[in-house]
Design a protein around this motif. Sequence first.
Motif, short mmCIF file in Angstrom:
data_model
loop_
_atom_site.label_atom_id
_atom_site.label_comp_id
_atom_site.label_asym_id
_atom_site.label_seq_id
_atom_site.Cartn_x
_atom_site.Cartn_y
_atom_site.Cartn_z
N TYR A 98 0.76 -1.02 0.15
CA TYR A 98 0.06 -0.02 0.13
C TYR A 98 0.96 1.18 -0.09
CZ TYR A 98 -4.66 -2.08 0.47
OH TYR A 98 -5.97 -2.90 0.30
N ASP A 99 2.03 1.17 0.51
CA ASP A 99 2.89 2.33 0.47
C ASP A 99 3.34 3.09 -0.92
OD1 ASP A 99 3.22 2.45 3.40
OD2 ASP A 99 5.03 1.34 3.56
N ALA A 100 3.30 1.88 -1.82
CA ALA A 100 3.33 2.49 -3.11
C ALA A 100 2.29 3.25 -3.99
CB ALA A 100 3.66 0.98 -4.03
N PHE A 101 1.18 2.95 -3.50
CA PHE A 101 -0.01 3.69 -4.18
C PHE A 101 -0.60 4.08 -2.98
CE2 PHE A 101 -1.11 -0.48 -3.28
CZ PHE A 101 -2.82 -0.58 -3.37
N ALA A 102 -0.15 4.84 -2.06
CA ALA A 102 -1.33 5.15 -0.88
C ALA A 102 -2.20 6.20 -1.14
CB ALA A 102 -0.41 5.71 0.33
N ALA A 103 -1.83 7.40 -1.92
CA ALA A 103 -2.52 8.44 -2.13
C ALA A 103 -3.59 8.04 -3.17
CB ALA A 103 -1.69 9.60 -2.73
N ALA A 104 -3.26 7.40 -4.14
CA ALA A 104 -4.26 6.88 -5.25
C ALA A 104 -5.16 5.95 -4.56
CB ALA A 104 -3.37 5.98 -6.31
N GLN A 139 -6.26 6.07 -1.34
CA GLN A 139 -7.31 6.72 -0.50
C GLN A 139 -8.08 7.66 -1.40
OE1 GLN A 139 -7.44 6.05 2.53
NE2 GLN A 139 -9.29 7.45 2.80
N ALA A 140 -7.53 8.07 -2.49
CA ALA A 140 -8.48 9.15 -3.00
C ALA A 140 -9.71 8.30 -3.71
CB ALA A 140 -7.84 9.76 -4.31
N ASP A 141 -9.29 7.01 -4.14
CA ASP A 141 -10.43 6.22 -4.57
C ASP A 141 -11.21 5.73 -3.64
OD1 ASP A 141 -11.52 4.20 -6.91
OD2 ASP A 141 -10.77 2.81 -5.33
N ASN A 142 -10.67 5.27 -2.38
CA ASN A 142 -11.65 4.63 -1.46
C ASN A 142 -12.52 5.86 -0.81
OD1 ASN A 142 -11.69 4.65 1.76
ND2 ASN A 142 -11.31 2.51 1.13
N GLU A 143 -12.09 7.09 -0.70
CA GLU A 143 -12.89 8.16 -0.17
C GLU A 143 -14.42 8.18 -0.74
OE1 GLU A 143 -12.59 10.54 3.05
OE2 GLU A 143 -10.77 9.63 2.05
N ASN A 144 -14.55 8.04 -1.93
CA ASN A 144 -15.61 8.31 -2.67
C ASN A 144 -16.06 7.20 -3.67
OD1 ASN A 144 -16.04 11.01 -1.67
ND2 ASN A 144 -14.14 11.35 -2.95
N SER A 175 2.80 4.91 4.63
CA SER A 175 2.12 5.87 4.09
C SER A 175 0.71 6.15 4.32
CB SER A 175 2.49 5.59 2.63
OG SER A 175 3.76 5.44 2.41
N LEU A 176 0.07 5.28 4.42
CA LEU A 176 -1.39 5.34 4.90
C LEU A 176 -1.57 6.04 6.01
CD1 LEU A 176 -3.22 2.25 3.35
CD2 LEU A 176 -3.47 4.54 2.39
N LEU A 177 -0.68 5.78 7.26
CA LEU A 177 -0.85 6.26 8.52
C LEU A 177 -0.42 7.86 8.33
CD1 LEU A 177 0.69 3.77 10.79
CD2 LEU A 177 -1.54 4.58 10.69
N GLU A 178 0.24 8.12 7.41
CA GLU A 178 0.68 9.70 7.31
C GLU A 178 -0.53 10.39 6.68
OE1 GLU A 178 4.07 9.98 4.61
OE2 GLU A 178 5.46 9.01 6.05
N ILE A 179 -1.19 9.73 5.85
CA ILE A 179 -2.57 10.43 5.31
C ILE A 179 -3.51 10.65 6.39
CG2 ILE A 179 -4.42 9.84 3.82
CD1 ILE A 179 -2.48 8.65 1.93
N ALA A 180 -3.66 9.66 7.25
CA ALA A 180 -4.68 9.47 8.39
C ALA A 180 -3.96 10.51 9.39
CB ALA A 180 -4.66 8.20 9.11
N GLN A 181 -2.91 10.69 9.63
CA GLN A 181 -2.46 11.69 10.58
C GLN A 181 -2.57 13.01 10.08
OE1 GLN A 181 -0.03 10.44 13.25
NE2 GLN A 181 -1.17 12.47 14.07
N ARG A 182 -2.41 13.45 8.88
CA ARG A 182 -2.91 14.68 8.32
C ARG A 182 -4.30 14.81 8.29
NH1 ARG A 182 0.94 13.20 4.40
NH2 ARG A 182 -0.88 12.78 2.69
#
Length: 231
Positions: free
Chosen positions: A6-12, A14-19, A72-79
Amino acid sequence: MSENNYDAFAAAYQADNENNAWNAYYERPAILSLAGDVAGRRVLDAGCGGGAHAAALIDRGAILTGIDASASLLEIAQRRLEGRARLLLADLNKPLPFEDGAFDLIIASLVMHYLPDWSPALSEFNRVLPAGGRLIFSTHHPFMDHQLAGSDNYFETYSFSETWQRGGKAVTMRFWHRPLHAMFDALKSAGFQIDVVSEPQPDPQISTLFPAAHQSLTTKPRFLFFSAAKA
């Protein structure tokens, strides 16, 4: 790309997961409905990802701790959570860094199907809950898994892989299929008593937002939801 990284594509991711239809309008509402009133409850979000469930639980008054195997996902969650939760890197295949009875409720959203053996995680979940504490989780429906995998034997526990497209990259994900009886047996062996098994319908908004997903989610098995109490 290596499997389940998941670290390799965390932002993509999460963006998909969100909506998307599957997470935002099906899985997340079902989990939160099962969780019910969490105000003042000590909640462990096991496999918290980018924090979508955590944010909703915190908004409902939960005292939240989140763990995930992806930094990487934890960093997104932290923000996203801005210090409103305690977030830790942890592997569900290993002992958890918490005291006995540390939580009232554990949420595990779509993580159990990544585990080759449920026993270590369920044993730890039992340990960090008090008597009567609850475990709520979603996992791949075994009928869906078996159809995707194309295996000859539904009754085996076996691994299979699937390719996702996220952020312009092809990502290989490996999952573990286990038959329904094996799920029930694992929960019972770990000291849990199941009180709800749910195959929910999606949020009605999905019919206009994602018509194809609506057709699929209202006619075919996708995820399976459990609520279980520590005996």
